[in-house]
Write a protein that holds these residues in place. Structure first.
Motif: not given
Length: 99
Positions: A43-63
């Protein structure tokens, strides 16, 4: 191995589920891919601004440790840069190259 110690995550804005994508990609790709995040499943798309921040939180990897590779100038290049990832690798789509 080139990817030794690295995680490879497949992100795709597809309507096909990961099981189908895995079956059509070469076995070598499936073998090195740790995780599959497909928009029709997450339900999360790459073209949505908030997706990248959420993936960063989920991965716990510095961007600034991510390398994103993609062919879409907006969702694969512009948005990851805006989210603080290092400069992504842009793969020119064949149709754009043809044009």
């Amino acid at each position: 191995p080139v990817l030794a110690g690295k995680r490879l995550i497949a992100l795709s804005d597809m309507y096909l589920p990961a099981t189908v994508l895995r079956s059509v990609l070469p076995p070598a790709v499936e073998a090195v891919t740790d995780t599959w995040w497909i928009s029709c499943e997450t339900g999360r798309r790459k073209d949505a601004d908030d997706s990248w921040a959420r993936w960063a939180e989920q991965l716990a990897t510095p961007r600034n440790h991510w390398l994103h590779v993609g062919d879409n100038e907006h969702s694969d290049i512009q948005l990851p840069q805006r989210a603080g990832l290092i400069n992504p690798v842009h793969v020119l789509r064949p149709v754009a190259l043809f044009d």
